[in-house]
Scaffold this active site. Structure first.
Site, short mmCIF file in Angstrom:
data_model
loop_
_atom_site.label_atom_id
_atom_site.label_comp_id
_atom_site.label_asym_id
_atom_site.label_seq_id
_atom_site.Cartn_x
_atom_site.Cartn_y
_atom_site.Cartn_z
N TYR A 1 19.86 66.00 -1.61
CA TYR A 1 20.52 64.69 -1.97
C TYR A 1 21.72 65.00 -0.68
O TYR A 1 21.83 63.96 0.07
CB TYR A 1 21.08 64.81 -3.00
N PHE B 1 20.65 37.96 16.59
CA PHE B 1 19.21 38.09 15.69
C PHE B 1 19.51 37.27 14.27
O PHE B 1 20.56 37.11 13.88
CB PHE B 1 19.08 39.36 15.46
N ASP B 2 18.37 36.73 13.63
CA ASP B 2 18.59 36.12 12.39
C ASP B 2 19.38 36.76 11.56
O ASP B 2 20.28 36.18 10.72
CB ASP B 2 17.29 35.38 12.10
N ASP C 1 23.29 45.67 19.53
CA ASP C 1 22.32 45.30 18.42
C ASP C 1 21.14 46.15 19.02
O ASP C 1 20.64 45.41 19.98
CB ASP C 1 21.95 44.05 17.99
N ALA D 1 18.07 47.40 18.42
CA ALA D 1 16.56 47.59 17.95
C ALA D 1 15.72 47.99 19.17
O ALA D 1 14.86 48.52 18.72
CB ALA D 1 16.34 46.23 17.33
N LYS E 1 11.79 49.08 15.13
CA LYS E 1 11.35 48.73 16.20
C LYS E 1 11.07 49.91 17.29
O LYS E 1 10.20 50.60 17.18
CB LYS E 1 12.18 47.85 16.87
N HIS F 1 13.94 30.54 6.86
CA HIS F 1 12.38 30.48 7.13
C HIS F 1 11.34 31.60 6.46
O HIS F 1 10.35 31.47 6.35
CB HIS F 1 12.49 31.04 8.61
C1 LIG Z 1 14.88 43.51 13.37
C2 LIG Z 1 15.99 43.37 14.06
C3 LIG Z 1 17.19 43.40 13.12
C4 LIG Z 1 17.24 43.53 11.52
O1 LIG Z 1 16.75 44.82 11.11
P1 LIG Z 1 15.71 45.03 9.80
O2 LIG Z 1 15.44 46.45 9.90
O3 LIG Z 1 14.76 44.26 9.98
O4 LIG Z 1 16.65 44.82 8.95
C5 LIG Z 1 18.55 43.26 13.78
N1 LIG Z 1 18.71 43.01 14.99
C6 LIG Z 1 17.52 42.76 16.08
C7 LIG Z 1 17.70 42.65 17.41
C8 LIG Z 1 16.50 42.99 15.21
O5 LIG Z 1 15.16 43.02 16.17
#
Ligand SMILES: *Cc1c(COP(=O)(O)O)cnc(C)c1O
Length: 458
Positions: free
Chosen positions: A72, A124-125, A215, A217, A258, A450
């Site tokens: 843990y 990002f969304d 961000d 990813a 990603k 969406h």
């Molecule tokens: C996928 C993504 C997110 C969100 O991540 P999740 O793992 O899907 O929650 C945020 N920003 C970018 C650029 C992404 O590609």
């Protein structure tokens, strides 16, 4: 003879795919209310819905799964990941989270309040969702060149420094908790941000004393583009480039699904101890204790290994080369796509593809449904549905670009699959004038609609 390119890996495990008939797909898409998120995966032949969490892990990542320490607190898998983030990104503090949006939720809980403004490049969304959910505003400062899909520009993810400075100079500092650079920029087509732009955004924000976050990813894919497109970086290794990129920012949220090539996982990386302490409380509330953050110990180990593999040049060359391969095929067929192709996906310009369908009838979604019917290929709309309604006026936002995204999972499909996808789109392209009608919304959620909305034929 020059030797052709070949993937720097071979396949150890295979997963059969089910083919279906057009009649079956016609039935399934009606039941799914024309929303491809509602399909079962065995109703899909080639799944290009997303590159998120859909990659193939390596034997070494699977070995990490077996070695996972499920304690843990103080799990050894946690320390493995912490050391990797320290050396790879140069970030002293980090919090594990179950995925990227969870990292956003935790970090933004610590940083963003109602009425705030968060400038960035086409957020990002889920990022925008987490900003707007807090009654704050995401301001898009992407360069104008990103709006023209035919324009060849090496770094269409770049921020426009004038737009950014306008936001910084016309708002009180207390209202701007951070500036967010998305690398690569998904919403504008998987397009990279140059090192020069990262450096300049960082310097500008520092002058206004605004923290800058990635961000992150697709930070490794972004680093690949810097290496192959930006002068002065051609002889640097991906990891040297990554370290320099992160040297200009105060922290990052990461969706590890990603570029860390895992099926689940995320994290927040930070330089500031005070922010780390503040965010830690939210992490414990929302995600889990600080050394596992909503993940199993084995996930942390696979993530650490994935970060190393995702930053190898040979891997990135194969990965981004495959995306370019599909893009080239479509271009040869005369199909309009976002040029140049991005890191993780090919974006078809649906506004040009179905120019005779009015935007109110959702051009990109119409093309997504056609592609599914044609060959069982699942893609995703990056257009009006994703853009959602304006939070204040509740009117539909019609974005400048209506794109159909073909996101390529990492290490999962071969170029034969890409040929198949290209042939499907070619067939639709040849009969595009026969597509007379699009779709309209029947029901939708108040935010991030969406994922769950239902459609009917217009
Ligand atoms: C996928 C993504 C997110 C969100 O991540 P999740 O793992 O899907 O929650 C945020 N920003 C970018 C650029 C992404 O590609």
């Amino acid at each position: 003879m020059e030797l052709p390119f070949a993937e720097p890996y071979r396949i150890k495990v295979v997963e059969p795919l089910r083919k279906s008939t057009r009649a079956e797909r016609e039935d399934w898409i009606i039941k799914a209310q024309y929303n491809l998120f509602n399909l079962r995966s065995d109703q899909v032949f080639i799944d290009l819905l997303t590159d998120s969490g859909t990659g193939a892990m390596s034997h070494l990542q699977w070995a990490e799964i077996m070695q996972g320490d499920e304690s843990y607190a103080g799990s050894l898998s946690y320390f493995k990941l912490r050391d990797t983030i320290n050396t790879l990104l140069g970030m002293p503090y980090f919090l594990p989270t179950h995925q990227g949006r969870a990292a956003e939720n935790v970090l933004f809980s610590a940083m963003i309040k109602a009425g705030d403004i968060v400038p960035g490049n086409a957020h990002f969304d889920t990022t925008k969702g987490h900003i707007e959910f807090r009654n704050a505003v995401a301001v898009d400062c992407t360069i104008e060149e990103a709006q023209d899909t035919t324009l060849i520009h090496p770094f269409k993810g770049n921020l426009d420094l004038e737009k950014l400075e306008k936001v910084l100079s016309t708002n009180p500092k207390e209202k701007i908790p951070l500036c967010l650079i998305t690398v690569t920029c998904n919403t504008s087509g998987g397009q990279p941000v140059s090192m020069e732009n990262i450096r300049e955004v960082s310097a500008l924000c520092r002058r206004y004393r605004i923290p800058v976050f990635f961000d992150a990813a697709r930070f490794a894919e972004n680093a690949y583009f810097i290496k192959v497109r930006e002068k002065g970086y051609e002889h640097k290794s991906i990891r040297e480039i990554v370290l320099e990129m992160f040297s200009y920012v105060d922290g990052a949220t990461m969706s590890s699904k990603k570029d860390a090539i895992v099926n689940i996982g995320g994290f927040i990386a930070m330089r500031d101890k005070a922010l780390f302490d503040k965010a830690s409380t939210f992490n414990i509330m929302f995600e889990g204790y600080l050394t596992y953050g909503g993940l199993a110990g084995r996930d942390l180990g696979a993530l650490a290994q994935g970060l190393m593999e995702g930053t190898e040049f040979e891997y990135l060359e194969a990965r981004i080369g495959q995306v370019a391969f599909l893009g080239k095929k479509l271009t040869e067929y005369g199909i309009p796509i976002q040029q140049p192709t991005g890191g993780h996906a090919v974006f078809v310009d649906a506004k040009k593809f179905l120019s005779h369908i009015p935007k109110e009838e959702l051009q990109a979604q119409t093309l997504a449904v056609e592609l599914y019917l044609e060959g069982g290929v699942r893609s995703v709309e990056i257009g009006t549905l994703l853009a959602d309604r304006d939070p204040v006026t509740r009117e539909n936002r019609y974005p400048a670009l209506e794109l159909l995204r073909l996101a390529i999972p990492r290490r999962a499909y071969t170029n034969n699959h890409m040929d198949y996808v290209a042939a499907c789109l070619k067939n639709i392209w040849d009969r595009r004038d026969s597509i007379r009608k699009g779709y309209r919304i029947v029901s939708e959620a108040p935010i991030m609609r969406h994922f769950t909305l239902a459609l009917e034929k217009a």
